[in-house]
Every structure is written in structure tokens, then in C-alpha cells.
Design an enzyme around this catalytic site. Structure first.
Site, PDB file in Angstrom:
ATOM      1  N   SER A 163      13.013   6.051  47.081  1.00 53.80           N
ATOM      2  CA  SER A 163      12.463   5.490  48.320  1.00 53.80           C
ATOM      3  C   SER A 163      13.370   5.816  49.503  1.00 53.80           C
ATOM      4  O   SER A 163      12.913   6.122  50.602  1.00 53.80           O
ATOM      5  CB  SER A 163      12.293   3.981  48.185  1.00 53.80           C
ATOM      6  OG  SER A 163      13.557   3.367  48.098  1.00 53.80           O
ATOM      7  N   ARG A 166      11.652   8.109  52.260  1.00 56.94           N
ATOM      8  CA  ARG A 166      11.331   7.410  53.506  1.00 56.94           C
ATOM      9  C   ARG A 166      11.760   8.253  54.699  1.00 56.94           C
ATOM     10  O   ARG A 166      10.989   8.480  55.626  1.00 56.94           O
ATOM     11  CB  ARG A 166      12.013   6.059  53.553  1.00 56.94           C
ATOM     12  CG  ARG A 166      11.789   5.326  54.877  1.00 56.94           C
ATOM     13  CD  ARG A 166      12.558   4.033  54.979  1.00 56.94           C
ATOM     14  NE  ARG A 166      12.151   3.110  53.925  1.00 56.94           N
ATOM     15  CZ  ARG A 166      12.905   2.796  52.885  1.00 56.94           C
ATOM     16  NH1 ARG A 166      14.112   3.338  52.773  1.00 56.94           N
ATOM     17  NH2 ARG A 166      12.482   1.968  51.976  1.00 56.94           N
ATOM     18  N   ASN A 202       9.053  10.186  57.206  1.00 52.74           N
ATOM     19  CA  ASN A 202       8.992   9.865  58.636  1.00 52.74           C
ATOM     20  C   ASN A 202       9.220  11.087  59.498  1.00 52.74           C
ATOM     21  O   ASN A 202       8.484  11.344  60.452  1.00 52.74           O
ATOM     22  CB  ASN A 202      10.039   8.809  58.967  1.00 52.74           C
ATOM     23  CG  ASN A 202       9.502   7.415  58.778  1.00 52.74           C
ATOM     24  OD1 ASN A 202       8.770   6.918  59.624  1.00 52.74           O
ATOM     25  ND2 ASN A 202       9.831   6.799  57.664  1.00 52.74           N
TER      26      ASN A 202
END
Lengths: 156, 273
Positions: free
Chosen positions: B209, B213, B217
Site C-alpha cells: 500500500s 499509493r 497518485n
């Protein structure tokens, strides 16, 4: 979008950067910042202390001023008292002196009058003798009647 | 910049392909000429563009910070020192707020992560065609300039953090303690298989994660820039400027999140349950 050896390269460079940062960057920077923080804290504390000291000193100065004023007032009171007493004393002295002068003047007057009376007495004696001499010019010698004349003069 | 000679699809693909160096199918070494070729190179290939930029940014970061650290003064700091100290102080505050043990590693690691990721993210604000066009002049077919849009880069960071976390977990609690934490949580010793399964998933989810992440993004942000670049040039500013301004927020936020999560994971490694 392939997973390839880049990931290993990234892991290795990350390890090197973290090691470098740990060794040469972080301790120096954080040390300096900590030191500055302490310096500023010390400075602020010193300023606080100075303010407190100033207040204390002002209070002390005020106290001393008050004390000095009281002392001055006491001294002035004392001086006034002294001045009054001196004045009273000198008044007394002057009065005594005056009295003394009066007494001595009276004594002198007495003496003078005594003296004058004495002189007058002798002069009256001489005058009486002279008068009697003129009356008794020829018959009576002055020597024969000296004791009578003296006796007469003493009774004056 | 959508020129007439290439289609939108080609333009987008071009922008999303790394400059990969590896072994061709015929056994020779060299740059891949397309995305498929790069895939065929397998694991032992290097994304020269993203890795090079990331390395360069890391070196720049270390160079600047080291220069400041060498000349650091405890008196009134100058402009650069002030700036560096601001960042250091910010990182230090975060570390102290979340991590209550003694460790020499965590604060420098958090600083490295924050600044490095931030620098990599900032590359996203460089006009999208500027560096690739420049690279083309030097004969580079592909050039992805934002390292954090490469999953290798972000996962590399996340895996490093993961390794450090596992290392400190074992160092702090012992191998047995670490294993016990995996085996006897949350249901006690009678639910051991379930515990093991849940905790291992939980453990592995952390680096995945963390890395994905950041990647997601930034990749999405880059994608929007690429799409905006497909518009006619006279209208591009109307979208790219607001997006860039908004993106500044994402850039800083993602770097911050990466750092904070690293600190949190480290704190969990040190904490006893």
C-alpha cells in the site's frame, strides 16, 4: 510498467542516502538547532531574571528612599528642638546677665554715692572748720580745737 | 504536444514508456525500442530514465543538505540554512510526535524519504514535453522524468522501509517475539492459522500500500497532464495551470504521507503489544 532491476537500484541508493544522511547531515543540523534552542532559552531566562532583579532593585530603592525621608524628617525635628532649646537657654542667660548687670550697677551706684557722701562729709567738715575759723579768727588756735572739729565731722 | 504525425494513443504510450536498458531477445545489450521489447528483457533491465533522475535528485538533496550541515552555524542562520532547518525541524517534530523510542536511524530516514520523494514528485511540475524533447535531441527515444510514476522506484522505497521495519521488529522483540506477534494475534493461540494468515496479509499490505499509493497518485497526476497536453496548445493553460496548482498539494501531501507511514510502521516495530 515492468518490475525490473530498477527496484534493486532504488533500494541500494535509498540505503546509501539514508546512511549518508544519518552520518553527515542529520546530527550536524539537529545539533546546531538544539544548541541554538538552548542559547535562546538561556537568553530568555536571563531576561526574565533581569526583569525580576530590576523589580527587586526598584523596590529596594523605594524602601531606601522612604527610610531616608523618615531619617531626614527625624533630623529636622531634632534640629528644631535643639534650636528651640538653644533659644530658650540664651534667653535665660540673657536674663541672668541682665540681672547680674543690674545688681552690679546698683552696687556701683551705692559705692559711688558712699564715696560722694564721704567726700561731701570731708568737704563739709573743712567748710565748717573754715567757717568756725573765720568766726573765731584771733582767739582760738586751730590746733587746740582739732579734736572737736574732727568729732563734729564724724557725726555728719 | 500532439503533432499531426502521431496519434493520441501513440503520444500517451510514448510518454508512459521507460527508457529501459537491458538484454535484447537476440542476446545483445542495449536500449529497448518499445514497451514490448522492454517487457521481454525480463527482470534484469534498468529503467535508466527514472532511476537516473531519482539518483540525480537524491544526490542533489544530499549535496545541498551536506553543504548546509558542514557550514552550519548556531548563530543567526542564513537563507539556505533557514530553509533546511525548517524541513529538518518539521521532520523532527513529526518523528518526535509519533515515535517515542530511541533510534538513530528513524529521523534521518524520515528526512531522506520526505525530501527525496518530494523532489521526485516535483519533477511532475516540469512541463510534460520539455525534458523528453530535450532527450530526443540526444537520441533518447523515451524519457519518463517523474521517478515516482515508476512503480519500481516507489516499490523500491517501500520495500526498503519494509525491510528496515522487519529488521527492527526482530531486533527489538527477538525472532520469537516477532513470530509470536504474527501467530498469536488477534485471536490467541487457538486461532493460530487464522492469526497467521491475517497478520501476514496485514504485514505484506504495508509495503504494497505504501509503494502503490505514491505510485498511483503520481501516475494519475501525470496521466492528467498527458491528457491535457493532447488539447490544442492555445487552451492547454486553462486546464494545466489549475491542475498544476492542485497538484502541488498532492506532491507535498504524498511525500508527507509516505514519511508519516514510515514513522508509524517504525513505531509499531518498536512498540510492544
Amino acid at each position: 510498467m515492468n518490475i525490473n532491476a530498477t527496484i534493486l537500484g532504488q533500494v541500494i541508493s535509498f540505503a546509501i542516502f539514508v546512511w549518508f544522511c544519518m552520518k553527515y547531515v542529520w546530527p550536524a543540523l539537529i545539533g546546531a538547532m538544539e544548541e541554538r534552542k538552548n542559547t535562546i532559552a538561556d537568553g530568555l531566562e536571563a531576561a526574565d531574571r533581569a526583569v525580576r532583579d530590576l523589580e527587586l532593585a526598584q523596590n529596594k530603592a523605594l524602601d531606601q528612599l522612604k527610610e531616608a525621608k523618615q531619617e531626614a524628617a527625624a533630623i529636622i525635628d531634632e534640629a528644631k528642638k535643639r534650636a528651640n532649646s538653644i533659644i530658650d537657654e540664651s534667653k535665660d542667660k540673657a536674663r541672668e546677665e541682665g540681672d547680674r548687670l543690674i545688681v552690679s550697677a546698683k552696687a556701683e551706684i551705692e559705692q559711688e554715692s558712699n564715696k560722694a557722701r564721704e567726700e561731701l562729709r570731708t568737704k563739709v567738715a573743712a567748710l565748717a572748720v573754715a567757717g568756725a575759723e573765720k568766726i573765731l579768727e584771733r582767739s582760738i588756735s586751730e590746733e587746740d580745737n582739732r579734736d572737736i572739729v574732727d568729732d563734729l565731722a564724724a557725726q555728719l | 504536444m500532439a503533432s499531426e504525425t502521431i496519434t493520441s494513443r501513440e503520444y500517451i504510450t510514448h510518454h508512459l514508456t521507460n527508457l529501459t536498458y537491458g538484454r535484447h531477445a537476440d542476446g545483445t545489450w542495449g536500449f529497448a525500442h518499445s514497451g514490448e521489447e522492454a517487457t521481454q528483457m525480463g527482470f534484469w533491465a534498468l529503467n535508466v530514465d527514472t532511476f537516473g533522475v531519482s539518483l540525480a535528485l537524491g544526490v542533489l538533496f544530499m549535496f545541498v543538505f551536506h553543504r548546509v550541515a558542514k557550514r552550519v552555524t548556531t548563530g543567526v542562520p542564513g537563507g539556505m540554512q533557514n530553509f533546511v532547518e525548517m524541513i529538518v525541524d518539521f521532520v523532527d517534530d513529526n518523528v518526535k510526535g509519533m515515535f517515542h523510542h530511541k533510534s538513530k536511524v528513524i529521523a534521518p530516514m524520515a528526512l531522506t524519504i520526505f525530501v527525496w520523494v518530494l523532489l521526485m514528485n516535483i519533477m511532475d511540475l516540469v512541463p510534460i514535453d520539455f525534458l523528453p524533447k530535450l532527450g530526443e535531441l540526444f537520441g533518447l527515444h523515451f524519457l519518463k522524468v517523474v521517478p515516482s510514476t515508476d512503480v519500481n522506484i516507489t516499490m523500491g522505497l517501500a520495500l526498503s522501509v519494509f525491510c528496515v521495519v522487519v529488521f527492527f521488529s526482530i531486533k527489538q522483540k527477538g525472532l520469537g517475539g516477532f513470530a509470536a506477534e504474527l501467530a498469536f494475534h488477534p485471536f490467541g493461540k487457538f486461532g493460530l492459522p487464522i492469526n497467521l494468515f491475517l497478520e501476514i496479509v496485514n504485514l505484506l499490505a504495508k509495503p504494497i500500500s505504501l509503494g502503490l499509493r505514491l505510485f498511483g497518485n503520481l501516475y494519475a497526476g501525470e496521466m492528467i497532464f498527458i491528457l491535457i497536453a493532447l488539447l490544442p496548445f492555445w487552451i492547454q493553460w486553462a486546464l494545466s495551470v489549475p491542475w498544476a496548482i492542485f497538484h502541488i498539494l498532492i506532491i507535498v501531501l504524498q511525500a508527507f504521507i509516505f514519511m508519516v507511514l514510515t514513522i508509524v510502521y517504525m513505531a509499531m516495530a518498536f512498540d510492544d503489544h
